[in-house]
Design a protein around this motif. Sequence first.
Motif, mmCIF file in Angstrom:
data_model
loop_
_atom_site.group_PDB
_atom_site.id
_atom_site.type_symbol
_atom_site.label_atom_id
_atom_site.label_comp_id
_atom_site.label_asym_id
_atom_site.label_seq_id
_atom_site.Cartn_x
_atom_site.Cartn_y
_atom_site.Cartn_z
ATOM 1 N N LEU A 153 41.212 21.038 -32.010
ATOM 2 C CA LEU A 153 42.195 19.844 -32.669
ATOM 3 C C LEU A 153 43.451 20.396 -32.538
ATOM 4 O O LEU A 153 43.317 20.550 -33.161
ATOM 5 C CB LEU A 153 41.609 18.908 -33.133
ATOM 6 C CG LEU A 153 39.956 18.758 -33.209
ATOM 7 C CD1 LEU A 153 39.852 17.082 -34.661
ATOM 8 C CD2 LEU A 153 39.827 17.833 -32.074
ATOM 9 N N VAL A 154 44.503 20.249 -31.371
ATOM 10 C CA VAL A 154 45.360 20.623 -31.730
ATOM 11 C C VAL A 154 46.665 19.156 -32.292
ATOM 12 O O VAL A 154 46.685 18.541 -31.137
ATOM 13 C CB VAL A 154 45.713 21.522 -30.295
ATOM 14 C CG1 VAL A 154 47.966 21.774 -31.174
ATOM 15 C CG2 VAL A 154 45.701 22.812 -30.278
ATOM 16 N N GLY A 164 38.709 22.487 -25.138
ATOM 17 C CA GLY A 164 37.643 23.945 -25.294
ATOM 18 C C GLY A 164 36.310 22.893 -25.149
ATOM 19 O O GLY A 164 36.586 22.781 -23.857
ATOM 20 N N SER A 165 35.024 23.428 -24.515
ATOM 21 C CA SER A 165 34.045 23.371 -23.920
ATOM 22 C C SER A 165 33.167 22.613 -24.699
ATOM 23 O O SER A 165 32.482 21.980 -24.955
ATOM 24 C CB SER A 165 32.900 24.360 -24.144
ATOM 25 O OG SER A 165 31.280 24.147 -23.272
ATOM 26 N N LYS A 185 41.709 12.633 -21.242
ATOM 27 C CA LYS A 185 42.410 13.464 -22.396
ATOM 28 C C LYS A 185 42.096 13.822 -23.546
ATOM 29 O O LYS A 185 42.684 15.181 -23.828
ATOM 30 C CB LYS A 185 44.020 13.039 -22.003
ATOM 31 C CG LYS A 185 44.759 12.712 -20.818
ATOM 32 C CD LYS A 185 46.388 12.636 -21.052
ATOM 33 C CE LYS A 185 47.005 12.439 -19.404
ATOM 34 N NZ LYS A 185 47.828 11.906 -20.298
ATOM 35 N N ASN A 186 40.901 13.810 -23.437
ATOM 36 C CA ASN A 186 40.515 13.938 -25.130
ATOM 37 C C ASN A 186 41.312 13.661 -26.253
ATOM 38 O O ASN A 186 41.585 14.774 -27.165
ATOM 39 C CB ASN A 186 39.577 15.312 -24.777
ATOM 40 C CG ASN A 186 38.274 15.015 -24.377
ATOM 41 O OD1 ASN A 186 37.692 13.733 -24.341
ATOM 42 N ND2 ASN A 186 38.140 16.388 -23.834
ATOM 43 N N PRO A 189 30.143 19.952 -28.819
ATOM 44 C CA PRO A 189 30.612 20.864 -27.904
ATOM 45 C C PRO A 189 29.259 21.489 -26.159
ATOM 46 O O PRO A 189 28.491 20.823 -26.562
ATOM 47 C CB PRO A 189 30.337 21.973 -28.432
ATOM 48 C CG PRO A 189 30.191 21.591 -30.196
ATOM 49 C CD PRO A 189 29.653 20.389 -29.924
ATOM 50 N N MET A 190 29.480 21.765 -25.502
ATOM 51 C CA MET A 190 28.516 22.353 -24.533
ATOM 52 C C MET A 190 27.416 23.737 -25.019
ATOM 53 O O MET A 190 28.364 23.652 -25.502
ATOM 54 C CB MET A 190 29.171 22.813 -23.381
ATOM 55 C CG MET A 190 30.129 21.743 -22.396
ATOM 56 S SD MET A 190 29.636 20.996 -21.177
ATOM 57 C CE MET A 190 30.086 20.599 -19.831
ATOM 58 N N SER A 191 26.407 22.840 -24.448
ATOM 59 C CA SER A 191 25.176 23.598 -25.296
ATOM 60 C C SER A 191 24.272 24.060 -23.743
ATOM 61 O O SER A 191 22.997 23.379 -24.101
ATOM 62 C CB SER A 191 24.240 22.968 -26.124
ATOM 63 O OG SER A 191 23.997 21.967 -25.946
ATOM 64 N N PRO A 192 24.273 24.277 -23.108
ATOM 65 C CA PRO A 192 23.299 24.508 -21.466
ATOM 66 C C PRO A 192 22.161 25.307 -21.604
ATOM 67 O O PRO A 192 22.092 25.685 -23.284
ATOM 68 C CB PRO A 192 23.889 25.412 -21.049
ATOM 69 C CG PRO A 192 25.657 26.006 -21.284
ATOM 70 C CD PRO A 192 25.901 25.947 -22.422
ATOM 71 N N GLY A 193 21.188 24.082 -22.209
ATOM 72 C CA GLY A 193 19.862 24.363 -22.025
ATOM 73 C C GLY A 193 19.298 23.931 -23.501
ATOM 74 O O GLY A 193 18.449 23.599 -23.209
ATOM 75 N N TYR A 194 20.470 23.336 -24.159
ATOM 76 C CA TYR A 194 19.779 22.514 -24.976
ATOM 77 C C TYR A 194 20.386 21.375 -25.514
ATOM 78 O O TYR A 194 21.689 20.708 -24.840
ATOM 79 C CB TYR A 194 20.425 23.156 -26.706
ATOM 80 C CG TYR A 194 19.672 24.951 -26.720
ATOM 81 C CD1 TYR A 194 20.297 26.399 -25.812
ATOM 82 C CD2 TYR A 194 19.010 25.140 -27.024
ATOM 83 C CE1 TYR A 194 19.798 27.544 -26.147
ATOM 84 C CE2 TYR A 194 18.109 26.381 -27.343
ATOM 85 C CZ TYR A 194 19.187 27.920 -26.797
ATOM 86 O OH TYR A 194 18.573 28.608 -26.930
ATOM 87 N N ALA A 195 20.130 20.263 -26.402
ATOM 88 C CA ALA A 195 20.532 18.914 -26.484
ATOM 89 C C ALA A 195 22.154 19.559 -26.917
ATOM 90 O O ALA A 195 21.609 20.276 -28.380
ATOM 91 C CB ALA A 195 19.501 18.367 -27.516
#
Length: 124
Positions: A4-5, A26-27, A75-76, A101-107
Amino acid sequence: QVQLVESGGGLVQPGGSLRISCAASGSIFEVNAMGWYRQAPGKQRELVAVIASGGSTNYAGSVKGRFTISRDNAKNTVYLQMNSLKPEDTAVYYCNAEIAPMSPGYAPKKYHYWGQGTQVTVSS
């Protein structure tokens, strides 16, 4: 990695206006509630305003009617428009957001993130 900026702080005269912004980067899978807190010297950090992903808002009594929180979901980014500023509004303003955050393969799991803070000084 999620960040966060904040930007837009500064010095303003009593009665003046200022807008501060906070962008999440970020992701990111999902951004939920976003908000602003502030901490004045020698005082505890306090909630200023919060906005849900759907747009509902909540304000501290001391800023209600003077401050407006808004967000741009594409734009989050969350904004805080501060009008009729008073010397007692002087503080470091921190952005907070609940983000999955993105977490491929996980909830996706949600976490609270904080910005680095931006100084707002109200003085003549």
